[in-house]
Write a protein that holds these residues in place. Structure first.
Motif, short mmCIF file in Angstrom:
data_model
loop_
_atom_site.label_atom_id
_atom_site.label_comp_id
_atom_site.label_asym_id
_atom_site.label_seq_id
_atom_site.Cartn_x
_atom_site.Cartn_y
_atom_site.Cartn_z
N PRO A 1 0.81 -1.23 0.00
CA PRO A 1 0.00 0.00 0.00
C PRO A 1 0.84 1.27 0.00
O PRO A 1 0.51 2.23 -0.71
N GLU A 2 1.92 1.28 0.76
CA GLU A 2 2.76 2.48 0.80
C GLU A 2 3.42 2.73 -0.54
O GLU A 2 3.51 3.87 -1.01
N GLY A 3 3.88 1.64 -1.18
CA GLY A 3 4.54 1.80 -2.47
C GLY A 3 3.58 2.30 -3.55
O GLY A 3 3.93 3.17 -4.35
N LEU A 4 2.37 1.74 -3.59
CA LEU A 4 1.38 2.20 -4.57
C LEU A 4 1.03 3.66 -4.34
O LEU A 4 0.92 4.44 -5.30
N GLN A 5 0.85 4.02 -3.09
CA GLN A 5 0.51 5.41 -2.79
C GLN A 5 1.65 6.35 -3.18
O GLN A 5 1.42 7.44 -3.70
N ALA A 6 2.87 5.90 -2.95
CA ALA A 6 4.03 6.72 -3.32
C ALA A 6 4.10 6.92 -4.83
O ALA A 6 4.41 8.01 -5.32
N ILE A 7 3.82 5.86 -5.60
CA ILE A 7 3.80 5.98 -7.06
C ILE A 7 2.74 6.98 -7.49
O ILE A 7 2.97 7.84 -8.35
N ALA A 8 1.55 6.88 -6.88
CA ALA A 8 0.46 7.80 -7.22
C ALA A 8 0.81 9.24 -6.85
O ALA A 8 0.58 10.18 -7.63
N GLU A 9 1.37 9.43 -5.65
CA GLU A 9 1.73 10.79 -5.20
C GLU A 9 2.78 11.39 -6.13
O GLU A 9 2.69 12.57 -6.50
N ARG A 10 3.76 10.59 -6.53
CA ARG A 10 4.81 11.09 -7.41
C ARG A 10 4.24 11.45 -8.78
O ARG A 10 4.58 12.49 -9.36
N THR A 11 3.39 10.58 -9.32
CA THR A 11 2.78 10.85 -10.62
C THR A 11 1.96 12.13 -10.57
O THR A 11 2.03 12.96 -11.49
N HIS A 12 1.17 12.28 -9.50
CA HIS A 12 0.34 13.49 -9.37
C HIS A 12 1.20 14.73 -9.20
O HIS A 12 0.93 15.78 -9.80
N ALA A 13 2.26 14.61 -8.40
CA ALA A 13 3.13 15.76 -8.18
C ALA A 13 3.78 16.23 -9.47
O ALA A 13 3.85 17.44 -9.76
#
Length: 951
Positions: free
Chosen positions: A351-363
């Motif tokens: 879950p943390e890794g997926l969220q990090a990928i999403a946060e980075r993509t959005h940023a």
């Protein structure tokens, strides 16, 4: 004449199992002097020689790979920022090597035998949990074919379950992906459903709708609050579907939390390559109350004979072979291999890794938007996740040209608008390159200065709930751990890399390594399906050549490669027939004749195509009853649209009267649909397009070597005669002649696995393909002959011969021993074999199809096992073995049971080593016989919560 210096094509001999001496021995057993003599006796004289497949030897493996490499090099793989439901992604290397490229995973069959499928079933349960958690829904299925067809399934789901029964309209937001809208329109038209496409912001009165679907985030990138819309539709008893991006849902409030009734979408961006559009795993999730109406397969948890947890496919009574024309869907496959990749991507990242990928993509997207705003190019979205759209006016064409010069593809929305979508592969350099495209001579913004740009997601829509809290998503972080987890699951299963899979009607043949290699070439795997046509010239050449090859193999005049499963091919074929009748002013023709022996998908498909099913009888030999056919064709002559037959028949014989069947239907104005499931007995020997067929679908995952992948991917192209060619599936992109009638989301369906079939046909050549059909017939008849004194062969044709498969009748065993087909199937597991097809097309029987790829040694090993099992049954009949406590009734036997307290009246050795040959290479099933009834009564179809592990 060949010289010693000519390249030798060894592939045919590698693909075909029996050696020349073995072939002679098997022919001698059957009493034939040659393969030609045998096949002349099997294939009816009325159709023999109808094949138009040209003779000739195929290419060697190295030569074919080199030729395909040259074709692949004609594709141009640019940096894709097109989006529209398809994204670049990183396939983690351990998943690529240990799952996608591993025959233990890609050669497995659908997990209908759960005791030997626990590995892939566990992976699919992980997928269902992933989808349920991210969507906020109570239950999810084990995947569907693609996002477009999943939304179409959602529409018919809403129609069945909506309480607004007077309504006949379905609302589709114009912010859904365009290809999705096209597929929904195709699916709705034969069913008489009105599809209304519009802007949800303009909706006033919604009382005419039984359901609606919205894209979340929208196709143009907008992130909007859908709560009020959901309530508005619920107020008139309509259901609401949301097509949601799974990666975005790690940051956004999931549909299940704002009241949606179902969520659908694609799991492609979870590690599955673009592949020019497929294969990709779609998902379908809904409320628990709707589970029995959900299309597709569902993995559940039951218990085995010892009370231990065991996975299985649940709620099988929903499937087509039971419900037929009343089935909720005609889809009988899934995208298991791709769903398993997506599930393991989530296991790998957690879950943390997926969220990090999403946060980075959005940023990165927020930084891109801020920089473009500095350049005077303002995004149309105030709130977005990873996608932006721009009104670029008369600069649009120039910007596209400039982007392509820089090696970049942008989304072509229309003549005055374009779009940009980022993904997990996007980098700082990509953002700066995009700024350069739009800069028009201005200074490119300073990335560092913009790196603290605020996120744009509205606080009210930010996800607050946790997800993927289950142990499996929080353990396997190192590559070592993931590699071992994948190996453990593979070891639970029986796939083609371990043993013959003798499934009748399913054609589990060799998927050669040389055929599989090109699938992961970036020129095929990294191309976006909506890239400009000029960039996909390699795909264009390969698909043209493959269409021509399939025309030669079938005798048809044109082929469409778009259908991405056999069920979709059936559907596309009947739609072509329907459109043909309408074009002649005979749109009233809606009766489809279907023999009682047909695959369950046939009547389900006819129903979906808006046709009325009329069942025709079969005679005692399993053939279509010609008298009954004549009577019903005459009775419905004014409205006869088509007949659907399988050839060779579902009973495994070449029916003598197939030309007469075609003539009867044609004489009454109907068209002939020939199901190509059994094409493996015909290639090079006879051709459906030449002996009366108007259209056939082909299972490329059967006859033409695309692997089954544990229950998908599949490809189901259709071949048609020239009069039906104008009605083949179209698409708005991809250079296809028509832009209406799309049956799949991508122009060429599961395009990235088409090289497998191209390689197979190129390497086999006409001579090799013909020999493969002959050897498939030889192997089936050899098994039938060896077993006929132990188990009656239920159906046979001329001279007592079968086609490519045989049906063994186990029903007589019941009276003398109390044992049935399931007992034999489960006992085969103790011998290290996957069971044949159980109770289809006749209850209480086993249907066996050995394929041409199995050696005589493997055929004999299987026959020895079946004979040994028959001897055990005889012992039960004679009272030597107990009627209730015997090796068949208790099969399969696990290692845990064997080393524990032994209470059975037969020995441990008899249980697990019934043949001495098993001692050196024993497969141990991980669970004992699974309790199907318990699993349906106590349905659990997601991973247990973390607390369960703590306890």
């Amino acid at each position: 004449m060949k010289t010693p210096f000519d390249t030798r094509n060894e592939f045919i001999a590698r693909h075909i199992g029996p050696r020349d001496a073995d072939t002679r021995a098997m022919l001698e057993t059957l009493g034939y002097a040659s393969l030609d003599a045998l096949t002349d006796s099997v294939v009816p004289g009325s159709i023999r020689g109808s094949s138009v497949l040209p003779a000739g030897e195929g290419l060697g493996e190295a030569e074919a790979l080199a030729m395909l490499r040259g074709i692949a090099d004609r594709n141009s793989v640019l940096r894709s920022f097109i989006g529209q439901g398809y994204y670049n992604t990183h396939t983690p290397a351990p998943i690529l090597r240990n799952l996608l490229e591993n025959p233990a995973w890609y050669t497995a069959y659908t997990p209908y035998q759960p005791e030997i499928s626990q590995g892939r079933l566990e992976a699919l349960l992980n997928f269902q949990t992933l989808v349920s958690d991210l969507t906020g829904m109570e239950i999810a299925n084990a995947s569907l074919l693609d996002e477009g067809t999943a939304v179409a399934e959602a529409m018919t789901f809403c129609k069945r379950l909506s309480k607004n029964k007077a309504a006949n309209a379905f609302f589709v937001s114009n912010h859904c992906h365009p290809q999705t809208i096209d597929v929904v329109r195709t699916r709705a038209e034969p069913l008489g459903i009105e599809v209304v496409v519009g802007d949800e912001g303009d909706l006033a009165d919604v009382s005419k709708f039984f359901g609606a679907v919205f894209q979340y985030p929208a196709t143009n990138g907008d992130v909007v609050d859908l709560r009020a819309l959901v309530e508005k539709f619920h107020a008139v008893n309509a259901l609401v579907a949301v097509s949601a991006d799974l990666l975005a849902l790690t940051l956004l409030t999931p549909p299940g939390e704002f009241g949606a009734d179902l969520a659908i979408g694609s799991a492609q961006r979870f590690g599955v390559p673009l592949g020019f559009g497929g294969p990709h795993a779609a998902y379908f999730a809904t409320k628990d109350a709707f589970k029995r109406d959900m299309p597709g397969r569902v993995v559940g948890i039951s218990i085995d004979r010892h009370g231990q947890p065991a996975y299985r496919l649940a709620m099988q009574t929903r499937e087509q072979h039971i419900r037929r024309e009343k089935a909720t869907s005609n889809i009988c496959t899934a995208q298991v291999l791709l769903a398993n990749i997506a599930s393991m991507y989530a296991v790998y990242h957690g879950p943390e890794g997926l969220q990090a990928i999403a946060e980075r993509t959005h940023a990165l997207t927020a930084i891109l938007a801020a920089g473009l705003a500095q350049l005077g190019v303002k995004a149309e979205q105030a709130a977005f996740f990873d996608t932006l759209s721009f009104a670029t006016g008369d600069r649009t064409a120039t910007l596209h040209a400039k982007a392509r010069e820089a090696g970049i593809n942008l989304r072509e929305i229309d003549a005055t608008h374009l779009g940009v979508s980022l993904d997990e592969t996007a980098t700082r350099a990509d953002v700066e390159a995009l700024w350069s495209v739009f800069a028009d001579g201005k200074q490119v913004p300073d990335f560092d200065a913009l790196s603290s740009t605020d996120a744009t997601l509205p606080k009210a829509l930010r996800r607050t709930s946790k997800f993927l809290q289950h142990a499996v998503f929080n353990r396997y972080r190192s590559e070592t751990e993931l590699m071992r987890y994948l190996r453990k699951l593979a070891d639970y299963d029986l796939a083609l890399d371990r043993t013959m899979i003798p499934l009748g009607s399913c054609t589990m043949k060799l998927n050669a390594a040389s055929e599989m290699i090109p699938v992961t070439w970036p020129e095929f795997g990294a191309l976006h399906p909506f890239a400009p046509v000029a960039q996909s010239q390699g795909y264009a050449q390969m698909t043209r050549e493959l269409e021509a090859m399939l025309c030669e193999a079938t005798g048809y005049d044109a082929v469409s490669l778009q259908p991405n499963a056999g069920s979709q091919g059936e559907y596309a074929g009947l739609l072509a027939i329907r459109a043909y009748h309408a074009s002649r002013g005979e749109g009233h023709r809606d009766v489809c004749l279907i023999p009682s022996s047909a695959h369950g998908t046939n009547p389900a498909t006819a129903n979906m195509a808006g046709m009325r099913v009329v069942v025709t009888a079969c005679d005692a030999r399993g053939n279509v009853d010609l008298g009954d056919l004549r009577a019903k064709a005459a009775q419905h002559a004014d409205k006869l649209a088509a007949i659907m037959i399988t050839y060779p028949s579902t009973h495994g014989v070449f029916e003598e009267g197939v030309r007469e069947i075609c003539d009867i239907v044609h004489s009454h104005g109907g068209q002939v649909y020939i199901d190509g499931a059994n094409m493996n007995a015909m290639v090079g020997l006879c051709a459906p397009g030449q002996f009366g067929g108007d259209v056939s679908h082909l299972n490329l995952h059967k006859t033409f070597c695309i692997p089954h992948g544990g229950g998908g991917p599949g490809v189901g192209p259709i071949g048609v005669k020239s009069h039906l060619a104008p009605f083949l599936p179209g698409h708005r992109t991809g250079g296809l002649a028509r832009n209406e009638g799309a049956v799949s989301a991508a122009p060429y369906g599961s395009a990235s696995i088409l090289p497998i079939t191209w390689m197979y046909i190129r390497m086999m050549g006409g001579d090799g393909l013909r020999r493969a059909s002959q050897m498939a017939i030889l192997n089936a008849n050899y098994i039938a002959r060896r077993l006929e004194t132990h188990y009656p062969v239920l159906y046979a044709g001329h001279e007592g011969l079968v086609a490519h498969e045989c049906i063994l009748d186990l029903r007589p065993l019941k009276d003398g021993s109390g044992l049935g087909v399931e007992d034999v199937a489960k006992r085969l597991i103790d011998f290290g074999f996957h069971a044949p097809t159980m109770s289809f097309p006749v209850a209480g029987t086993l249907m066996i199809e050995p394929t041409e790829s199995e050696s005589k040694e493997e055929l004999d090993r299987f026959c020895d096992a079946m004979i040994a099992i028959r001897d055990e049954i005889r012992a039960v009949e004679a009272g030597t073995l107990d009627r209730e406590d015997n090796p068949l009734r208790n099969a399969p036997h696990t290692a845990h049971e064997v080393v524990g307290e032994w209470t059975h009246p037969y020995s441990r050795e008899m249980a697990v080593y019934p043949l001495k040959s098993l001692v050196a290479g024993k497969y141990w099933p991980p669970v004992a016989r699974v309790d199907n009834v318990y699993g349906d009564r106590n349905l659990v179809c997601a991973c247990p919560p973390m607390e369960a592990y703590a306890e």
